[in-house]
Each structure stands twice: as structure tokens, then as C-alpha cells.
Design an enzyme around this catalytic site. Structure first.
Site, PDB file in Angstrom:
ATOM      1  N   ASP A   1       1.353  -0.636  -0.254  1.00 51.82           N
ATOM      2  CA  ASP A   1      -0.385  -0.081   0.359  1.00 51.82           C
ATOM      3  C   ASP A   1       0.877   1.563   0.190  1.00 51.82           C
ATOM      4  OD1 ASP A   1      -2.065   2.080   0.395  1.00 51.82           O
ATOM      5  OD2 ASP A   1      -2.904   0.224   1.317  1.00 51.82           O
TER       6      ASP A   1
ATOM      7  N   ASP B   1       4.810   2.166  -4.093  1.00 53.29           N
ATOM      8  CA  ASP B   1       3.165   2.311  -4.744  1.00 53.29           C
ATOM      9  C   ASP B   1       3.163   1.228  -6.405  1.00 53.29           C
ATOM     10  OD1 ASP B   1       1.469   3.815  -6.893  1.00 53.29           O
ATOM     11  OD2 ASP B   1       2.278   5.866  -6.239  1.00 53.29           O
TER      12      ASP B   1
ATOM     13  N   LEU C   1      -6.530  -4.770  -4.853  1.00 44.62           N
ATOM     14  CA  LEU C   1      -7.170  -3.984  -4.346  1.00 44.62           C
ATOM     15  C   LEU C   1      -6.683  -2.533  -4.411  1.00 44.62           C
ATOM     16  CD1 LEU C   1      -8.955  -6.577  -3.549  1.00 44.62           C
ATOM     17  CD2 LEU C   1      -9.211  -5.866  -1.760  1.00 44.62           C
TER      18      LEU C   1
ATOM     19  N   THR D   1      -2.821   3.202 -11.641  1.00 46.23           N
ATOM     20  CA  THR D   1      -3.114   2.601 -10.619  1.00 46.23           C
ATOM     21  C   THR D   1      -3.149   1.299 -11.559  1.00 46.23           C
ATOM     22  OG1 THR D   1      -2.594   3.797  -9.240  1.00 46.23           O
ATOM     23  CG2 THR D   1      -3.754   2.120  -8.435  1.00 46.23           C
TER      24      THR D   1
ATOM     25  N   TYR E   1     -10.672   6.973 -13.342  1.00 43.35           N
ATOM     26  CA  TYR E   1     -11.339   5.394 -12.147  1.00 43.35           C
ATOM     27  C   TYR E   1     -11.785   4.308 -13.308  1.00 43.35           C
ATOM     28  CZ  TYR E   1     -12.981   2.198  -8.881  1.00 43.35           C
ATOM     29  OH  TYR E   1     -13.409   1.300  -7.909  1.00 43.35           O
TER      30      TYR E   1
END
Length: 326
Positions: A37, A62, A79, A98, A151
């Protein structure tokens, strides 16, 4: 004779809301867990209760950058990615990376380690749906050039990466499409409707409703969702997904507001604001596939889950107030 340790399970985003609950369940079943994380939205406090065990490690990293893991790896739950619009819109390019660069790095790690990997995708891949409930076969109605696109489109691209790695590199890759999930350890400042309403009601300020409040959501309690993720990962039937995981009960935002006000006995009023751009009008999963292939369906009623979440938030906000005063 040297005894080799059991392979580890990796959870990216492991200090976040869902990740910390997943890490807890994995530790409880005896797994060795490495949580990765960058702590941009995750919190060390979410996994502090696991750090005294000898089977849990939190690595601050990261995943848009590759990572070397020396241990044998059995499984990877991917996740990592802010899920609330206010958080992922802070740095939309990083959010996109990400989902894309991070997913490819984890898929490469899975390929190198011959590990099974699960992608935490989202109902947002359906956009503002034109059909309800949404089955996995629905292609979606997503705006590629809007505030939510970093997103939504990032998650769609990640699904494509998982599909191609499974097809071309024979990686055992699975995809879960997660619908609205709530429960303890959500960030009080998360910005999503359940946490917003609970915090506002507890503080006695107006509950903010964007649009007319008739838009619907389906709320899945976190324990049920984690059970679904673990069942999908453990399935031996060659299931790759995507598989919808969520609660098929549908509630309007106004209905949720009334429930929260009643449960908190709050004197808060409702304040209506302009609708948000690209905010979906409906969210309701078709979970026929999850019922059929995983034997999974949520068991926690919204009224019961809200009771647990409100109690947790009341305690957390009380503790924060005491710290601020001291």
C-alpha cells in the site's frame, strides 16, 4: 532438512477499507500475507491489529512501479486504487496509472511466480447504465472524457489486461466487479453516500443530496463482499469472470437518508445540491452468476449493516474529537 515457509498471499491496497478486512480474513484462515500500500488512502491503523502476528507484513510501495518479492507467492488480490470520486479525482492521472501500470506490474508478478491473481474491478465499468439490473454481459455506457473517467476507464482497461494475460500468458486471472460496499473502517471523509450520510447525521449537519435523491444504489456489507472475493479466488472450476459481487436490493438515496436519520436519531435536515456529472442513475447487480458458480449471495440486511457501521463511526469520531481537544 530445511522446512520452506508456506507461499504468501499478496493484497495490494491492503491497508485500505476492503484490503484491511481481506487481510484480516486471510490471517484468520492461516495465510501468510504481504500487504502492499502506498498509504495515499490506506491507513496503518487499519492493519495495526495484524502487525503482532508473524504472518503479516505491510510494505509501503506504489504499484505503478514494479516490486520484487523473494517469497513464493500463491495468490495476489489486486485491490489498489482509490475508489471514492473525491479521492481518485485528486490525481486522476495517477488513478489511471494505478489501474493500468499497477495491474500490469501485478500480472507480471503473477506470471513470474505462477500465482493466481484477482482483480478488484467495479460496477463503474457499466457507467450510467441503460439496463437494470446490470449483468456481466452488459457492455456499459461510460463517458471517456469526464471527471469519473480516470477511474471508470482505468478499471475497464485493467479488465482487458487481465483478459489478455489469461489468454496469451496463461495466467490464472480472475475479475470481480464490486458494487457499492460499506462498513467499519471506511474513511469518514471517504466522500461516498453511506459514509457521508452517517458522518453528517452524527454531527447533526445537513445531509447533502446531489440531484433529486431518486437515483438508486445497492449496498453490500463488507463482510459479505470479502466472502465473495475469497470464494472467487478459491474457485477450482476455471472461473475467470467478470463476476458481479454486490447486493441486489435497490434503495434510492432518499430512502438511505431516511434510514440513517432514523437510526442515528439525528435532527439533521436534507440539503439538495446540483446533480454530479456522470453520476449513475441506477446501480443494481445481477448476481445470478455468483449464485450459480460460487454459491454466493449477501446475507447482511442494510438495516443491520448500518447499525454496525454507525456504531463504529460514532466511536471513531468520538476518539478523534478527544485527540483534537487534547
Amino acid at each position: 532438512m530445511r522446512v520452506m515457509p508456506d507461499p504468501v498471499t499478496i493484497v495490494t491496497g491492503g491497508a485500505g477499507f476492503l484490503g484491511s478486512h481481506l487481510c484480516t480474513r486471510l490471517i484468520e484462515q492461516g495465510d501468510r500475507v504481504i500487504a502492499i500500500d502506498n498509504l495515499s488512502t490506506g491507513k496503518r491503523a487499519n492493519v495495526a491489529h495484524l502487525e503482532d502476528t508473524n504472518r503479516f507484513t505491510l510494505v509501503e510501495h506504489d504499484i505503478i512501479m514494479p516490486i520484487k518479492i523473494v517469497e513464493d507467492v500463491a495468490a495476489i488480490y489486486n485491490l489498489a486504487c482509490p475508489a471514492s470520486p473525491p479521492k481518485y479525482q485528486i490525481d486522476p492521472i495517477h488513478t489511471l496509472r494505478t489501474s493500468i501500470d499497477g495491474s500490469q506490474n501485478m500480472l507480471e508478478l503473477a506470471r513470474q511466480k505462477s500465482a493466481r491473481i484477482l482483480q478488484a474491478s467495479t460496477s463503474e465499468v457499466y457507467g450510467d447504465p441503460e439496463t437494470t439490473p446490470q449483468p456481466e454481459s452488459y457492455k456499459g455506457a461510460v463517458n471517456t472524457c469526464g471527471p469519473r473517467a480516470c477511474y471508470d476507464e482505468g478499471k475497464r482497461a485493467a479488465e482487458t489486461l487481465f483478459y489478455e494475460y489469461r489468454k496469451r500468458h496463461h495466467v490464472d486471472a480472475r475479475i470481480a466487479r464490486i458494487f457499492n460496499t460499506y462498513g467499519p473502517r471506511m474513511d469518514p471523509q471517504d466522500g461516498r453516500v453511506v459514509s457521508n450520510f452517517v458522518v453528517q447525521a452524527l454531527f447533526g449537519v445537513d445531509l447533502t443530496i446531489y440531484g433529486n435523491g431518486q437515483q438508486t444504489r445497492s449496498f453490500c456489507y463488507v463482510d459479505d463482499l470479502i466472502d465473495g472475493l475469497m470464494r472467487l479466488m478459491a474457485s477450482t472450476d476455471g472461473v475467470s469472470g467478470p463476476v458481479n459481487l454486490g447486493n441486489p436490493r435497490e434503495f434510492s438515496v432518499l430512502m438511505l437518508a431516511d434510514m440513517v436519520l432514523e437510526k442515528t436519531r439525528s435532527s439533521s435536515k436534507l440539503r439538495f445540491l446540483d446533480a454530479l456529472q456522470d453520476d449513475p442513475r441506477q446501480r443494481r447487480p445481477d448476481i445470478t452468476l455468483a449464485r450459480t458458480i460460487l454459491g454466493w449471495q449477501p446475507s447482511t440486511a442494510l438495516t443491520d449493516g448500518l447499525d454496525r457501521m454507525i456504531a463504529h463511526f460514532a466511536q471513531e469520531l468520538c476518539c478523534q474529537s478527544k485527540v483534537a481537544v487534547s
